[in-house]
Design a protein around this motif. Structure first.
Motif, mmCIF file in Angstrom:
data_model
loop_
_atom_site.group_PDB
_atom_site.id
_atom_site.type_symbol
_atom_site.label_atom_id
_atom_site.label_comp_id
_atom_site.label_asym_id
_atom_site.label_seq_id
_atom_site.Cartn_x
_atom_site.Cartn_y
_atom_site.Cartn_z
ATOM 1 N N THR A 28 -9.407 48.419 -16.366
ATOM 2 C CA THR A 28 -10.842 48.234 -16.558
ATOM 3 C C THR A 28 -11.294 46.853 -16.095
ATOM 4 O OG1 THR A 28 -10.784 49.724 -18.474
ATOM 5 C CG2 THR A 28 -12.720 48.292 -18.244
ATOM 6 N N LEU A 29 -10.531 45.822 -16.474
ATOM 7 C CA LEU A 29 -10.880 44.440 -16.111
ATOM 8 C C LEU A 29 -10.096 44.069 -14.848
ATOM 9 C CD1 LEU A 29 -10.717 42.898 -19.692
ATOM 10 C CD2 LEU A 29 -12.741 43.739 -18.481
ATOM 11 N N ARG A 30 -10.512 44.605 -13.721
ATOM 12 C CA ARG A 30 -9.743 44.453 -12.493
ATOM 13 C C ARG A 30 -10.055 43.170 -11.740
ATOM 14 N NH1 ARG A 30 -9.785 50.481 -9.673
ATOM 15 N NH2 ARG A 30 -8.667 51.576 -11.344
ATOM 16 N N GLY A 31 -11.304 42.784 -11.681
ATOM 17 C CA GLY A 31 -11.691 41.651 -10.851
ATOM 18 C C GLY A 31 -11.111 40.339 -11.340
ATOM 19 N N GLN A 32 -10.576 39.535 -10.408
ATOM 20 C CA GLN A 32 -9.996 38.246 -10.774
ATOM 21 C C GLN A 32 -11.033 37.335 -11.419
ATOM 22 O OE1 GLN A 32 -6.484 37.163 -10.174
ATOM 23 N NE2 GLN A 32 -7.286 35.877 -11.798
ATOM 24 N N ARG A 33 -12.257 37.352 -10.887
ATOM 25 C CA ARG A 33 -13.302 36.497 -11.452
ATOM 26 C C ARG A 33 -13.636 36.890 -12.886
ATOM 27 N NH1 ARG A 33 -17.859 35.536 -6.658
ATOM 28 N NH2 ARG A 33 -16.455 34.456 -5.193
ATOM 29 N N VAL A 34 -13.661 38.181 -13.144
ATOM 30 C CA VAL A 34 -13.944 38.647 -14.505
ATOM 31 C C VAL A 34 -12.835 38.218 -15.450
ATOM 32 C CG1 VAL A 34 -14.236 40.693 -15.958
ATOM 33 C CG2 VAL A 34 -15.328 40.592 -13.715
ATOM 34 N N ARG A 35 -11.590 38.413 -15.029
ATOM 35 C CA ARG A 35 -10.459 38.030 -15.882
ATOM 36 C C ARG A 35 -10.444 36.524 -16.122
ATOM 37 N NH1 ARG A 35 -7.619 41.696 -12.502
ATOM 38 N NH2 ARG A 35 -6.554 39.963 -11.479
ATOM 39 N N ASP A 36 -10.692 35.743 -15.064
ATOM 40 C CA ASP A 36 -10.715 34.288 -15.229
ATOM 41 C C ASP A 36 -11.824 33.854 -16.179
ATOM 42 O OD1 ASP A 36 -8.574 34.014 -13.533
ATOM 43 O OD2 ASP A 36 -9.761 33.406 -11.791
ATOM 44 N N LEU A 37 -12.982 34.511 -16.068
ATOM 45 C CA LEU A 37 -14.097 34.199 -16.958
ATOM 46 C C LEU A 37 -13.709 34.449 -18.404
ATOM 47 C CD1 LEU A 37 -17.170 33.618 -17.457
ATOM 48 C CD2 LEU A 37 -17.529 36.080 -17.200
ATOM 49 N N LEU A 38 -13.074 35.594 -18.662
ATOM 50 C CA LEU A 38 -12.711 35.959 -20.027
ATOM 51 C C LEU A 38 -11.531 35.153 -20.553
ATOM 52 C CD1 LEU A 38 -13.124 39.842 -19.763
ATOM 53 C CD2 LEU A 38 -14.632 38.217 -20.934
ATOM 54 N N ALA A 92 -12.821 39.571 -24.720
ATOM 55 C CA ALA A 92 -12.055 38.399 -24.274
ATOM 56 C C ALA A 92 -10.651 38.409 -24.871
ATOM 57 C CB ALA A 92 -12.790 37.114 -24.657
ATOM 58 N N GLY A 93 -10.547 38.827 -26.122
ATOM 59 C CA GLY A 93 -9.238 38.896 -26.763
ATOM 60 C C GLY A 93 -8.338 39.932 -26.124
ATOM 61 N N LEU A 94 -8.881 41.099 -25.780
ATOM 62 C CA LEU A 94 -8.097 42.132 -25.109
ATOM 63 C C LEU A 94 -7.607 41.656 -23.745
ATOM 64 C CD1 LEU A 94 -10.146 45.348 -25.951
ATOM 65 C CD2 LEU A 94 -7.773 44.893 -26.598
ATOM 66 N N ASN A 95 -8.446 40.911 -23.037
ATOM 67 C CA ASN A 95 -8.056 40.375 -21.735
ATOM 68 C C ASN A 95 -6.864 39.432 -21.869
ATOM 69 O OD1 ASN A 95 -8.605 39.926 -18.824
ATOM 70 N ND2 ASN A 95 -9.148 37.863 -19.492
ATOM 71 N N ASP A 96 -6.880 38.571 -22.889
ATOM 72 C CA ASP A 96 -5.742 37.680 -23.146
ATOM 73 C C ASP A 96 -4.514 38.484 -23.559
ATOM 74 O OD1 ASP A 96 -7.259 35.460 -22.579
ATOM 75 O OD2 ASP A 96 -7.631 34.933 -24.670
ATOM 76 N N TRP A 97 -4.731 39.448 -24.456
ATOM 77 C CA TRP A 97 -3.624 40.239 -25.006
ATOM 78 C C TRP A 97 -2.841 40.965 -23.921
ATOM 79 C CZ3 TRP A 97 -3.148 45.583 -24.658
ATOM 80 C CH2 TRP A 97 -2.132 46.163 -25.427
ATOM 81 N N ALA A 98 -3.531 41.465 -22.902
ATOM 82 C CA ALA A 98 -2.882 42.254 -21.861
ATOM 83 C C ALA A 98 -1.891 41.444 -21.040
ATOM 84 C CB ALA A 98 -3.936 42.875 -20.940
ATOM 85 N N ALA A 99 -1.958 40.112 -21.105
ATOM 86 C CA ALA A 99 -1.058 39.263 -20.322
ATOM 87 C C ALA A 99 0.042 38.637 -21.179
ATOM 88 C CB ALA A 99 -1.858 38.147 -19.635
ATOM 89 N N LEU A 100 0.226 39.126 -22.402
ATOM 90 C CA LEU A 100 1.220 38.557 -23.300
ATOM 91 C C LEU A 100 2.555 39.293 -23.199
ATOM 92 C CD1 LEU A 100 -0.945 38.025 -26.527
ATOM 93 C CD2 LEU A 100 -0.361 36.334 -24.758
ATOM 94 N N ALA A 101 3.572 38.686 -23.799
ATOM 95 C CA ALA A 101 4.887 39.327 -23.883
ATOM 96 C C ALA A 101 4.841 40.446 -24.922
ATOM 97 C CB ALA A 101 5.947 38.296 -24.255
ATOM 98 N N ARG A 102 5.835 41.315 -24.890
ATOM 99 C CA ARG A 102 5.791 42.506 -25.746
ATOM 100 C C ARG A 102 5.758 42.178 -27.237
ATOM 101 N NH1 ARG A 102 9.252 47.766 -23.655
ATOM 102 N NH2 ARG A 102 7.511 48.698 -22.506
ATOM 103 N N ASP A 103 6.578 41.222 -27.682
ATOM 104 C CA ASP A 103 6.581 40.915 -29.110
ATOM 105 C C ASP A 103 5.229 40.344 -29.534
ATOM 106 O OD1 ASP A 103 7.173 38.570 -27.588
ATOM 107 O OD2 ASP A 103 7.850 37.572 -29.401
ATOM 108 N N GLN A 104 4.575 39.618 -28.641
ATOM 109 C CA GLN A 104 3.246 39.103 -28.934
ATOM 110 C C GLN A 104 2.217 40.233 -28.946
ATOM 111 O OE1 GLN A 104 3.146 36.349 -25.651
ATOM 112 N NE2 GLN A 104 3.568 34.592 -26.965
#
Length: 283
Positions: A28-38, A92-104
């Protein structure tokens, strides 16, 4: 609580659902600019924890006003502000969460679930207040505050115990002793190539461009990825290093973050050349 949190960290049964949610978020959050913003790249600080101050502050203030006479309208307004502002904070939290390690991500899932319950309760509270059922609205609000409080506890565990979205590399500075440290002969440093060196068991990246050499911590601030194994790429006229793990990108002439998921700049060390030898020290 420690035992419970450890069980959540090790709950591999959450991975099947978590992996699916991660795919949805990334799709859903594909664009680099959108991800960087969030991520908060433009802010130099993770955006999610800054955004949650609004709903949490509004909801806590509403809870206080609910204990005071004659404050129904103000409490309803604050409940509405908190409920509406929680939605972009969650994105914004989901965007951060998607780039975390599995235990996180496992702890993050429970964190999100608790906050979702809280948001639903506050939605019900707002509906009850607007329909004149203020007693029910207050009760649902206090239950919602309990749910988001539990979510906040888990968020603190994510940040302070698991290091989610904090600068995990800056602690390396505390391991480097004071004074200037010899790193390499200038004549032996290749142009525009990443070279790694160690000082007091701390790994550093060296990058020579002309007569200037950048020295930065090698561990990526996001998840400790090896920047020394990354790709050098030119972005907007600046040479940048791209982390091989999650793609966080930093300028090699200043350490500024260009693309997330890191929202923190990478630490640069001051340098000098003495008798043809490159030296660096703590900032």
């Amino acid at each position: 609580m420690r035992a419970l949190l450890t069980k959540i960290e090790q709950a591999s049964g959450l991975d099947r659902f978590g992996d699916r949610v991660q795919q949805v978020v990334q799709g859903t959050l594909r664009g680099q600019r959108v991800r960087d913003l969030l991520h908060g790249v433009w802010l130099g600080h993770p955006l999610h924890p800054a955004m949650v101050q609004v709903p949490v502050g509004a909801w806590m203030s509403a809870a206080v006003l609910d204990l005071m006479p004659g404050q129904r309208r103000a409490a309803t307004t604050l409940t509405a502000v908190g409920t509406l502002s929680a939605v972009p904070a969650a994105v914004a939290g989901l965007n951060d969460w998607a780039a975390l390690a599995r235990d996180q991500r496992r702890v993050g899932l429970v964190h999100a679930a608790s906050n979702t319950v809280g948001l639903a309760l506050y939605g019900g509270s707002l509906a009850a207040r607007l329909s004149g059922r203020h007693g029910l609205g207050r009760a649902l609000g206090w239950l919602g505050l309990g749910a988001v409080g539990a979510g906040a506890y888990l968020g603190g565990h994510l940040a302070y115990k698991q290091g989610a979205q904090v600068n995990v590399s800056v602690s390396d500075l505390h391991l480097i002793s004071d004074g200037w440290h010899s790193l390499a002969e200038m004549a032996a440093l290749p142009q525009r190539e990443l070279v790694t060196r160690q000082v007091d068991d701390v790994s550093l990246v060296l990058y020579r461009h002309g007569d200037d050499v950048t020295v930065m911590l090698e561990r990526c601030p996001h998840q400790s990825g090896p920047l020394g194994e990354g790709e050098v790429r030119e972005i907007d006229g600046h040479a940048c290093v791209v982390c091989p793990w999650h793609g966080s990108t930093f300028r090699l002439n200043g350490g500024e973050v260009v693309h997330g998921p890191s929202s923190n700049d990478q630490q640069i060390l001051p340098t000098r050349v003495v008798n043809g030898v490159l030296e660096a020290r703590l900032p």
